[in-house]
Write a protein that holds these residues in place. Structure first.
Motif, PDB file in Angstrom:
ATOM      1  N   SER A   1     -19.467  18.501 -23.005  1.00  0.00           N
ATOM      2  CA  SER A   1     -18.013  18.516 -23.184  1.00  0.00           C
ATOM      3  C   SER A   1     -17.662  19.200 -24.507  1.00  0.00           C
ATOM      4  O   SER A   1     -18.037  18.715 -25.580  1.00  0.00           O
TER       5      SER A   1
ATOM      6  N   THR B   1     -14.811  19.416 -25.981  1.00  0.00           N
ATOM      7  CA  THR B   1     -13.875  18.621 -26.790  1.00  0.00           C
ATOM      8  C   THR B   1     -14.661  17.609 -27.634  1.00  0.00           C
ATOM      9  O   THR B   1     -14.410  17.445 -28.821  1.00  0.00           O
ATOM     10  N   LEU B   2     -15.632  16.969 -26.986  1.00  0.00           N
ATOM     11  CA  LEU B   2     -16.429  15.979 -27.720  1.00  0.00           C
ATOM     12  C   LEU B   2     -17.336  16.674 -28.739  1.00  0.00           C
ATOM     13  O   LEU B   2     -17.483  16.203 -29.867  1.00  0.00           O
TER      14      LEU B   2
ATOM     15  N   THR C   1      -9.092  18.732 -33.192  1.00  0.00           N
ATOM     16  CA  THR C   1      -9.937  18.792 -32.007  1.00  0.00           C
ATOM     17  C   THR C   1      -9.738  17.608 -31.065  1.00  0.00           C
ATOM     18  O   THR C   1      -9.503  17.792 -29.876  1.00  0.00           O
ATOM     19  N   ALA C   2      -9.823  16.401 -31.602  1.00  0.00           N
ATOM     20  CA  ALA C   2      -9.944  15.229 -30.730  1.00  0.00           C
ATOM     21  C   ALA C   2      -8.648  14.910 -30.007  1.00  0.00           C
ATOM     22  O   ALA C   2      -7.579  14.896 -30.596  1.00  0.00           O
ATOM     23  N   GLY C   3      -8.800  14.608 -28.731  1.00  0.00           N
ATOM     24  CA  GLY C   3      -7.660  14.114 -27.964  1.00  0.00           C
ATOM     25  C   GLY C   3      -7.615  12.617 -28.120  1.00  0.00           C
ATOM     26  O   GLY C   3      -7.826  11.876 -27.169  1.00  0.00           O
TER      27      GLY C   3
ATOM     28  N   LYS D   1     -12.323   8.464 -17.783  1.00  0.00           N
ATOM     29  CA  LYS D   1     -13.328   9.473 -17.401  1.00  0.00           C
ATOM     30  C   LYS D   1     -14.275   8.879 -16.363  1.00  0.00           C
ATOM     31  O   LYS D   1     -14.621   9.524 -15.377  1.00  0.00           O
TER      32      LYS D   1
ATOM     33  N   TRP E   1      -8.354  19.979 -17.820  1.00  0.00           N
ATOM     34  CA  TRP E   1      -9.225  19.221 -18.738  1.00  0.00           C
ATOM     35  C   TRP E   1     -10.690  19.558 -18.466  1.00  0.00           C
ATOM     36  O   TRP E   1     -11.095  19.698 -17.297  1.00  0.00           O
TER      37      TRP E   1
ATOM     38  N   ASN F   1      -3.412  17.734 -19.936  1.00  0.00           N
ATOM     39  CA  ASN F   1      -4.296  18.152 -21.015  1.00  0.00           C
ATOM     40  C   ASN F   1      -5.007  19.382 -20.497  1.00  0.00           C
ATOM     41  O   ASN F   1      -5.681  19.274 -19.464  1.00  0.00           O
TER      42      ASN F   1
ATOM     43  N   TYR G   1      -1.653  10.314 -19.690  1.00  0.00           N
ATOM     44  CA  TYR G   1      -0.677  10.623 -20.748  1.00  0.00           C
ATOM     45  C   TYR G   1       0.751  10.236 -20.360  1.00  0.00           C
ATOM     46  O   TYR G   1       1.706  10.711 -20.964  1.00  0.00           O
TER      47      TYR G   1
ATOM     48  N   LYS H   1      -5.088   6.424 -24.475  1.00  0.00           N
ATOM     49  CA  LYS H   1      -3.970   7.169 -25.085  1.00  0.00           C
ATOM     50  C   LYS H   1      -2.756   6.274 -25.273  1.00  0.00           C
ATOM     51  O   LYS H   1      -2.049   6.376 -26.257  1.00  0.00           O
TER      52      LYS H   1
ATOM     53  N   TYR I   1      -0.924  17.799 -27.192  1.00  0.00           N
ATOM     54  CA  TYR I   1      -1.613  19.056 -27.465  1.00  0.00           C
ATOM     55  C   TYR I   1      -0.619  20.211 -27.496  1.00  0.00           C
ATOM     56  O   TYR I   1       0.322  20.244 -26.697  1.00  0.00           O
TER      57      TYR I   1
ATOM     58  N   ARG J   1      -6.572  25.180 -28.210  1.00  0.00           N
ATOM     59  CA  ARG J   1      -5.863  23.899 -28.121  1.00  0.00           C
ATOM     60  C   ARG J   1      -5.851  23.199 -29.477  1.00  0.00           C
ATOM     61  O   ARG J   1      -6.885  23.026 -30.104  1.00  0.00           O
TER      62      ARG J   1
END
Ligand code: PMP
Ligand code: GLU
Length: 394
Positions: A12, A14-15, A35-37, A99, A123, A173, A204, A236, A322, A371
């Motif tokens: 991932s 994002t991670l 970076t982090a959502g 997830k 995503w 996202n 979200y 979230k 975002y 992003r």
């Protein structure tokens, strides 16, 4: 030799980028992370207190696989209160994050060779999870000029006899798009006509701005209700990313299949985190407004800052947290040998030269974008916009 599954799956981004920014900070590097959502707020006290109470009460053992009855009941009430959706507690499956819920849903529905339509930009985990099932991700591009909403005709043309699922994510996202009721009605009509499932990721839902509102596709009628798996979670809505609680609601036969799969894979989500989630869902509704107002101010500031840089264009997101900035206007430029032909090059440059960490659009099937998460402090956003301006004006 590792399995094909393990060899093919992509990590991932994002991670990975969030971890990299964290590591750089630990090394004393002054990196500004977008970076982090992940909301930067602390988990509310009413959720923490419920967890502490659960520990003292000894709720530290296995629970039923789909979750404690009180939590499933509270989620059922939430769906009715917030989404006009009737899901009985036995249709609800609590998992280790949304997830995990999405993974369970795909595992319950997708056979090897089945096609899953994914409106993109999407995503990062959707295409990879589909591939893990042996399924085929079918990307349905959306465009900024159409507010990143899925096109009815484009989706219709992608439908084949192998179409099994369509992934929906509104608010989205990475784009921040919020789908209109009309768009959802059109998608529902296609799902009914062509008999495929919809996985509606609504994580979200509490973060929507400018007076727009959230519609759950499953609430649009009994026929579509029978084809939807609705996904949500606490990460979230209550700044609870680390607690790992997500949930799915589905027609009973799908819920049962997901429970059976989870039985053999992970069993229940953490018992203490389940009590925290219960405390969160029973907490004051003002929490959502406070959080949304803070994000809204940051959203405006960030979009304004991004649009001040020649070559960067940022559509105004209507939901999530975002800003998805188009950087194709930087293509002709190159500084210090960095190639700006796509978001990967721009992101690499920003990290190296401005110590700004962002996620390139390539992981979201949109290479011309980067992003920026504005789930970070006002001070970091100000500093980030200043640095951005100065690296591109020099
Ligand atoms: N769906 C979307 C669109 C997301 O951005 C995230 C963020 N991680 C998730 C699902 C999963 O969230 P979690 O597993 O933390 O509940
Ligand atoms: N969903 C968040 C993001 O997109 C968290 C990281 C992840 O799980 O991918 O950044």
């Amino acid at each position: 030799m590792l399995s094909q599954r393990a060899l093919q799956v992509q990590p991932s981004p994002t991670l990975a980028l969030s971890a990299k920014a964290r590591e750089m900070k630990q090394q004393g590097i002054d990196v500004l992370a977008f970076t982090a959502g992940e909301p930067d707020f602390d988990t509310p006290d009413f959720a923490k207190a419920a967890a502490i109470e659960a520990i003292h009460a000894g709720y530290t053992k296995y629970t039923a696989t789909p979750g404690i009855p009180e939590l499933r009941e509270a989620i059922s009430e939430k769906f009715w209160r917030d989404n006009h959706l009737r899901y009985s507690p036995d249709q609800i499956v609590v998992s280790c994050g949304a997830k995990h819920s999405i993974f369970n849903a795909l595992m319950a529905l997708v056979d090897p060779g089945d096609e899953v339509i994914i409106p993109s930009p999407c995503w990062v985990s959707y295409p990879e999870q589909v591939k893990l099932m042996g399924g085929v991700p079918v990307i349905a591009p959306t465009e900024e000029s159409n507010d990143f909403a899925p096109y009815y005709d484009a989706i219709r043309e992608l439908i084949t006899p192998r179409t099994k699922v369509l992934m929906l994510n509104s608010p989205c996202n990475p784009t921040g798009a919020v789908y209109s009721r009309q768009t959802l009605k059109e998608i529902a009509a296609l799902a009914i006509k062509h008999n495929f499932w919809v996985i509606a990721d609504e994580i979200y839902e509490k973060l929507i701005y400018e007076g727009h509102s959230h519609t759950s596709i499953a609430a649009l009628g009994s026929e579509i209700y029978e084809r939807v798996i609705t996904i949500n979670g606490l990460s979230k809505s209550h700044a609870m990313t680390g607690w790992r609680i997500g949930y799915a609601a589905a027609p009973l036969k799908v819920a049962k299949a997901m429970i059976c799969l989870q039985d053999q894979m992970t069993s229940n989500a953490c018992s203490i985190a389940q009590y925290a989630a219960l405390g969160a869902l029973q907490g004051p509704a003002e929490w959502y407004d406070t959080m949304r107002q803070r994000f809204d101010a940051r959203r405006k500031r960030m979009v304004e800052g991004l649009n001040q840089v020649p070559g960067i264009r940022c559509w105004t997101p209507l939901g999530a947290f975002y800003a998805f900035a188009n950087v194709e206007g930087l293509k002709e430029r190159s500084i210090d040998g960095f190639d700006f032909s796509d978001g990967d090059g721009v992101s690499a440059y920003l990290l190296e030269k401005a110590r700004i960490a962002v996620v390139p659009g390539s992981g979201f099937c949109a290479p011309g974008y980067i992003r920026w998460s504005y789930a970070t402090s006002e001070a970091i956003i100000e500093a980030g916009m200043d640095r951005l301006k100065s690296v591109f004006s020099s």
